[in-house]
Motif scaffolding. Structure first.
Motif, short mmCIF file in Angstrom:
data_model
loop_
_atom_site.label_atom_id
_atom_site.label_comp_id
_atom_site.label_asym_id
_atom_site.label_seq_id
_atom_site.Cartn_x
_atom_site.Cartn_y
_atom_site.Cartn_z
N LEU A 80 1.95 2.20 -11.09
CA LEU A 80 1.75 0.81 -11.50
C LEU A 80 2.24 -0.17 -10.44
CD1 LEU A 80 2.85 1.13 -15.23
CD2 LEU A 80 0.54 0.78 -14.38
N ALA A 81 3.20 0.25 -9.62
CA ALA A 81 3.72 -0.63 -8.57
C ALA A 81 2.78 -0.72 -7.37
CB ALA A 81 5.10 -0.15 -8.12
N ASP A 82 1.81 0.19 -7.30
CA ASP A 82 0.88 0.20 -6.17
C ASP A 82 -0.11 -0.96 -6.33
OD1 ASP A 82 -1.35 0.82 -4.42
OD2 ASP A 82 -0.42 2.79 -4.19
N GLU A 83 -0.18 -1.83 -5.35
CA GLU A 83 -1.04 -3.01 -5.42
C GLU A 83 -2.51 -2.62 -5.56
OE1 GLU A 83 -1.64 -7.20 -5.44
OE2 GLU A 83 0.19 -5.98 -5.57
N GLU A 84 -2.95 -1.60 -4.83
CA GLU A 84 -4.35 -1.20 -4.88
C GLU A 84 -4.70 -0.61 -6.24
OE1 GLU A 84 -7.57 0.95 -1.88
OE2 GLU A 84 -5.41 1.17 -1.57
N CYS A 85 -3.75 0.07 -6.88
CA CYS A 85 -4.00 0.63 -8.20
C CYS A 85 -4.11 -0.48 -9.24
CB CYS A 85 -2.89 1.60 -8.59
SG CYS A 85 -2.87 3.12 -7.61
N ARG A 86 -3.27 -1.48 -9.14
CA ARG A 86 -3.26 -2.55 -10.14
C ARG A 86 -4.48 -3.46 -10.03
NH1 ARG A 86 0.33 -6.11 -9.59
NH2 ARG A 86 1.40 -5.48 -7.68
N HIS A 87 -5.17 -3.43 -8.89
CA HIS A 87 -6.34 -4.29 -8.72
C HIS A 87 -7.59 -3.45 -8.40
CE1 HIS A 87 -2.94 -7.07 -8.01
NE2 HIS A 87 -3.71 -7.94 -8.61
N SER A 88 -7.67 -2.30 -9.00
CA SER A 88 -8.80 -1.41 -8.75
C SER A 88 -10.01 -1.82 -9.58
CB SER A 88 -8.41 0.03 -9.07
OG SER A 88 -8.00 0.12 -10.43
N ARG A 89 -11.19 -1.35 -9.18
CA ARG A 89 -12.41 -1.62 -9.93
C ARG A 89 -12.50 -0.71 -11.15
NH1 ARG A 89 -18.52 -2.23 -7.37
NH2 ARG A 89 -19.60 -2.66 -9.34
N TRP A 90 -12.19 0.57 -10.97
CA TRP A 90 -12.08 1.55 -12.05
C TRP A 90 -10.83 2.38 -11.79
CZ3 TRP A 90 -16.26 3.89 -15.35
CH2 TRP A 90 -17.42 3.11 -15.40
N VAL A 91 -10.22 2.89 -12.86
CA VAL A 91 -9.18 3.91 -12.77
C VAL A 91 -9.68 5.12 -13.55
CG1 VAL A 91 -6.81 4.56 -13.28
CG2 VAL A 91 -7.33 2.22 -12.58
N VAL A 92 -9.77 6.26 -12.90
CA VAL A 92 -10.26 7.49 -13.52
C VAL A 92 -9.09 8.44 -13.66
CG1 VAL A 92 -11.90 9.40 -13.35
CG2 VAL A 92 -12.52 7.14 -12.46
N ALA A 93 -8.91 8.99 -14.86
CA ALA A 93 -7.78 9.90 -15.12
C ALA A 93 -8.22 10.96 -16.12
CB ALA A 93 -6.57 9.13 -15.66
N ALA A 94 -7.57 12.10 -16.04
CA ALA A 94 -7.86 13.18 -16.98
C ALA A 94 -7.28 12.84 -18.35
CB ALA A 94 -7.28 14.50 -16.48
N LEU A 108 -0.80 9.32 -19.53
CA LEU A 108 -0.91 8.40 -18.41
C LEU A 108 -2.11 7.47 -18.52
CD1 LEU A 108 0.04 8.78 -14.83
CD2 LEU A 108 -2.34 8.25 -15.23
N PRO A 109 -3.30 7.94 -18.95
CA PRO A 109 -4.40 6.97 -19.13
C PRO A 109 -4.05 5.84 -20.08
CG PRO A 109 -5.24 9.21 -19.21
CD PRO A 109 -3.75 9.32 -19.20
N GLU A 110 -3.34 6.16 -21.17
CA GLU A 110 -2.98 5.10 -22.12
C GLU A 110 -1.99 4.13 -21.50
OE1 GLU A 110 -0.88 4.60 -26.49
OE2 GLU A 110 -1.67 6.55 -25.87
#
Length: 448
Positions: A80-94, A108-110
């Motif tokens: 969550l602290a990663d800037e690129e993760c917080r402003h991503s277009r999509w986040v894909v997780a299992a 983690l997805p939730e």
């Protein structure tokens, strides 16, 4: 904006990586692979080995050089602290495979969805998603809608993004409580259930009048979706947890994906009120996309095309009618509403199926008086006029319910500085109550 794929480092299978790679290739976006050691300490040796594994996995994806980057993170907070993760277009997780501690129920997805890290795709049945992203099939999508919820607006808005990826058939599903809908719309059922027709005695059955209004509201919320695919409105009446009803529709219709909006809430509110999105994420058999309400785009303000005018047959209401017709323009609609205030000891109001009308002895005469207020000039003939007479003890509530039934854009209320002794005159306090209680904009036309 990158496509972020968050994978557990100790997982045996990583189908979510294949989904994320297909999505990045389809949208032409860079891919960021994030390996997460969730719940376990991450030593320097483990971090170096995990980095090598991620880079080897990136090479097997056959994406253009420089389009894939890899990072290793120790836990969700570091992601969550990663800037690129917080402003991503999509986040894909299992959806599965996260070794969270026993006391922490949220995967983690939730947790990513809860903190608004862009739309979060929780992957199940990866084959269907990959085939869709590569143009081999259509996707059947169930989207949770609610005309009263901004989180549903965010989910509906995300459908446009889905159709950029590939063709989607959409089931816009509204899980509604028949009792709450009748109360909001002012459509009542009799006290004695045996008065109802046999087909309408089920407490979960939708009244036909209620159903017509809800269908209109959902269609207005969904609007026109660009791209390939059909759109079907599904009304799912029921009580209890909305997530269960939404998943029932998804399972019975064979959906491939469920899209829900999610509001950021504190832990106490989540425990007390529950969360539809959390219930769907945990229990769905299909892939799920959670869309944070921060992605909700405010609707553009449009000139009113329909206006409701409360009528008490005073000079003030005539000024309101004149104002209303000037605002809607040719082809617009003006709805004239008279509220008969029920008084103590008044008889003639037996159990009634539907909105309580004017008293029978006054009904026809009142409607005729309302039609007599409609102007006869050429400009008025270019408008659509409708009239209605209802009865109620709470005038402001009756007006609010009529705005919901009619789906008007604006309420235009005339007020007079002189108290009236007429039986159904609108008191000044109604204007204040309407401004506070009505979901539609209220225009108050003062005395000249």
């Amino acid at each position: 904006m990158a496509i972020v794929c968050a994978s557990p480092l100790m997982a045996r299978e990583s189908r979510e990586v294949e989904v994320a790679a297909a999505l990045a290739a389809r949208l032409g976006e860079p891919l960021l692979l994030v390996g997460v050691m969730d719940g376990e300490p991450l030593t320097d040796a483990v971090r170096r080995e995990a980095q090598r594994d991620l880079e080897a996995q990136a090479e097997r994806l056959h994406l253009p050089p420089g389009r894939v980057s890899c990072r290793v993170r120790s836990d969700t907070e570091e992601v969550l602290a990663d800037e690129e993760c917080r402003h991503s277009r999509w986040v894909v997780a299992a959806a599965e495979g996260w070794r969270t501690s026993a006391w922490r129920r949220a995967s983690l997805p939730e947790r990513l969805a809860r903190h608004g890290c862009g739309p979060v795709l929780s992957v199940r049945r990866a084959d269907a998603l990959v085939d869709w992203m590569r143009g081999r099939r259509r996707l059947l999508v169930v989207v949770g809608v609610d005309p009263l919820s901004p989180t549903a607006d965010a989910a509906v808005g995300f459908l446009r993004e889905l159709r950029r990826v590939g063709p989607c058939d959409v089931l816009a599903t509204y899980v509604c409580s028949p009792l709450e809908a009748r109360e909001r719309l002012g459509i009542h059922t009799p006290v004695h259930v045996d008065v109802l027709e046999p087909g309408l005695r089920d407490m979960e059955a939708l009244d036909p009048a209620v159903q017509a209004v809800l269908l209109r509201e959902v269609r207005e919320q969904v609007g026109d979706l660009l791209g390939e695919g059909s759109v079907e409105v599904v009304l799912e009446p029921g009580f209890g947890r909305s997530a269960d009803h939404l998943l029932h529709v998804a399972l019975s219709r064979g959906a491939d994906l469920v899209v829900v909006g999610m509001r950021a809430q504190g832990p106490v509110k989540r425990w007390w009120h529950g969360s539809v999105s959390a219930g769907v994420l945990r229990n769905a058999e299909q892939a799920v996309v959670c869309v944070p309400d921060t992605l909700h785009e405010p609707r553009r303000a449009q000139p009113p095309r329909s206006v409701l005018v409360p009528v008490d047959f005073s000079d003030a209401c005539m000024r309101a009618i004149t104002q209303a017709r000037s605002m809607v323009g040719p082809g617009g609609r003006v709805h004239l509403l008279h509220v008969h205030r029920r008084r103590f000891g008044e008889t003639g109001f037996m159990d009634h199926y539907g909105v309580l009308p004017e008293p029978p002895r006054e009904h026809e005469a009142t409607l005729q008086r309302l039609w007599d207020l409609v102007p006869r000039d050429e400009g008025a003939r270019a408008l659509r006029w409708s009239v209605e007479g209802v009865s109620g003890e709470d005038i402001a509530l009756a007006i609010c319910q009529a705005t919901e039934r009619e789906g008007v854009d604006l309420v235009c209320l005339g007020t007079s500085g002189v108290p009236s002794q007429a039986p159904d005159a609108l008191p000044v306090v109604v204007a204040r109550e309407l401004v506070a209680r009505c979901r539609r904009p209220v225009m108050v036309v003062p005395a000249s």
